[in-house]
Design a protein around this motif. Structure first.
Motif, PDB file in Angstrom:
ATOM      1  N   SER A  92      29.589  28.630  33.725  1.00 22.79           N
ATOM      2  CA  SER A  92      30.116  29.572  33.756  1.00 22.79           C
ATOM      3  C   SER A  92      31.220  29.853  33.108  1.00 22.79           C
ATOM      4  O   SER A  92      31.784  28.819  32.971  1.00 22.79           O
ATOM      5  CB  SER A  92      30.395  30.077  35.341  1.00 22.79           C
ATOM      6  N   TRP A 103      20.371  23.621  35.464  1.00 21.96           N
ATOM      7  CA  TRP A 103      19.621  24.222  36.232  1.00 21.96           C
ATOM      8  C   TRP A 103      18.372  23.682  37.093  1.00 21.96           C
ATOM      9  O   TRP A 103      18.629  24.515  38.775  1.00 21.96           O
ATOM     10  CB  TRP A 103      18.913  25.558  35.308  1.00 21.96           C
ATOM     11  N   LEU A 165      24.661  32.445  33.490  1.00 20.31           N
ATOM     12  CA  LEU A 165      23.555  32.704  32.710  1.00 20.31           C
ATOM     13  C   LEU A 165      21.861  32.083  32.798  1.00 20.31           C
ATOM     14  O   LEU A 165      22.611  30.583  33.811  1.00 20.31           O
ATOM     15  CB  LEU A 165      23.470  33.160  30.839  1.00 20.31           C
ATOM     16  N   PRO A 166      21.108  32.744  32.736  1.00 19.43           N
ATOM     17  CA  PRO A 166      19.439  31.506  33.031  1.00 19.43           C
ATOM     18  C   PRO A 166      19.759  30.947  31.510  1.00 19.43           C
ATOM     19  O   PRO A 166      19.666  30.625  30.576  1.00 19.43           O
ATOM     20  CB  PRO A 166      18.358  33.309  33.374  1.00 19.43           C
ATOM     21  N   ARG A 175      17.357  36.040  29.909  1.00 22.23           N
ATOM     22  CA  ARG A 175      17.787  37.287  29.478  1.00 22.23           C
ATOM     23  C   ARG A 175      17.197  38.457  28.484  1.00 22.23           C
ATOM     24  O   ARG A 175      18.577  39.560  28.568  1.00 22.23           O
ATOM     25  CB  ARG A 175      19.736  36.923  29.290  1.00 22.23           C
ATOM     26  N   TRP A 248      22.148  36.281  37.665  1.00 17.90           N
ATOM     27  CA  TRP A 248      21.637  35.929  36.262  1.00 17.90           C
ATOM     28  C   TRP A 248      21.032  37.666  35.319  1.00 17.90           C
ATOM     29  O   TRP A 248      22.215  37.604  33.538  1.00 17.90           O
ATOM     30  CB  TRP A 248      20.017  35.568  35.674  1.00 17.90           C
ATOM     31  N   SER A 251      25.016  38.719  34.343  1.00 19.51           N
ATOM     32  CA  SER A 251      25.802  37.549  34.571  1.00 19.51           C
ATOM     33  C   SER A 251      27.291  37.357  35.234  1.00 19.51           C
ATOM     34  O   SER A 251      27.960  36.808  34.630  1.00 19.51           O
ATOM     35  CB  SER A 251      25.819  37.853  32.689  1.00 19.51           C
TER      36      SER A 251
END
Length: 354
Positions: A92, A103, A165-166, A175, A248, A251
């Motif tokens: 982040s 992830w 964010l993914p 996204r 996501w 955000s």
């Protein structure tokens, strides 16, 4: 007692992995798959993406309320908890707090922790019933909201986390409007199918038996508490997936995401759609998102002021519940049964005369 009869049938029959899919499901699947070819990016990302996410979180409440007879106001808190965990363990803009783990570690870890928290909440909540269960889960949601708002070392206080964010898996920006729509649609379909399957599996039938007659189920040797706690754990997993997708999409994650208003919104979504079938969660989510998105424009056009958009949402909720306490699904069943009856005799068409 129909649930207990189904359970006895499971003792003599081998459960089917796949059942005959109704034609309406095939039509709905095709429409949803080809929808991006006919709608704008705004509809895909904001309307349908938000609908799938909200439907997932409401689906966790529908599973508890519809199949377990337990109404929880803690599902949005669980969704927010999963979002916070992804922001804390992943990446982040708040680099002082976020750990920056990949992830494939951050997301599973967030879901595992969410399941643990949901199990703990369930362990406390199932020892009560009715209004007391609602109050306990509401108190937990309120406590989590104020804790995230006042804690800066772990949750970054009032500001929360942004730029969550993914991951760009397989080199795809997940996204983007179309890719994010399909991402949310995949998990919504998986959640829907999972709940539908479990509701017809031995565990789901036992859970419905516990809902209908816990004393008889206990006399038959079933652990009432264990089934209810397990239902909370499974519902927490669904809510956690929805919470990660919600983080996501926007955000960011902040205390406002897990506020009391958000918890009430999930209850409204589930009630509007109906608690008798998993599809009700997504029907309610779609109605809620449409009202939430366009209520301001409608009120401004009517000269009533955009700040009163919650009034229009509340009126829509009251109208649906007034005509059908079981939500849109209940209203649909009433219309179907009415259409099958003869207007002169009041008997069902095609029925045998006695």
């Amino acid at each position: 007692m129909a649930t207990l009869e189904k359970m006895e049938a499971y003792g003599s029959e081998t459960p089917q992995w796949f059942e005959r899919v109704p034609p309406a499901y095939w039509v709905m699947t095709i429409v949803l798959l080809v929808l991006p070819a006919f709608v704008s990016d705004f509809v895909m990302f904001q309307i349908m993406g938000w609908t799938n996410i909200t439907g997932l979180i409401a689906l966790s409440l529908m599973f508890l309320g519809g199949y377990g007879g337990m109404v929880s106001l803690g599902q949005m808190a669980l969704a927010g908890f999963a979002g916070y965990m992804v922001a804390i363990f992943g990446n982040s803009a708040v680099v002082e707090v976020s750990q920056g783990w990949p992830w494939w570690i951050a997301v599973p870890l967030a879901l595992v922790l969410t399941i643990i928290v949901a199990t703990a909440i369930g362990w406390l909540a199932v020892r009560t019933a009715g209004i007391y269960t609602i109050m306990i889960t509401l108190a937990i949601s309120a406590a989590f909201f104020y804790f995230t708002r006042q804690n800066y070392q772990l949750f970054n206080g009032f500001q929360g986390f942004n730029s969550v964010l993914p991951p760009k898996l397989f080199g795809v920006d997940w996204r983007g409007p179309m890719t994010f729509y399909y991402l949310t649609l995949f998990w919504a379909a998986l959640g829907f199918g999972g709940v539908l399957y479990i509701s017809r599996a031995p565990f789901g039938l036992a859970l419905q038996g516990v809902r209908d007659n816990p004393r008889r189920m206990a006399a038959l040797g079933y652990s009432v508490t264990s089934h209810r706690v397990a239902a909370h754990a499974f519902a927490g997993l669904i809510a956690g997936i929805g919470g990660i997708l919600l983080t996501w999409q926007s955000s960011q994650i902040s205390p406002g995401t897990v506020g009391i208003g958000a918890a009430i919104d999930i209850l409204v979504v589930a009630v509007i759609g109906g608690l008798r079938h998993p599809i009700g969660a997504f029907i309610g989510a779609f109605i809620f998102v449409i009202l939430k998105t366009f209520a301001v424009d409608v009120l401004v056009a009517l000269g009533l002021g955009g700040e009163r958009f919650q009034l229009l949402i509340g009126l829509g909720f009251l109208i649906i519940v007034f005509f059908s306490p079981d939500g849109v699904l209940g209203l649909w069943e009433r219309l179907r049964s009415h259409s099958k009856r003869d207007p002169l005799t009041g008997e069902e068409r095609g029925g045998r005369s006695q």
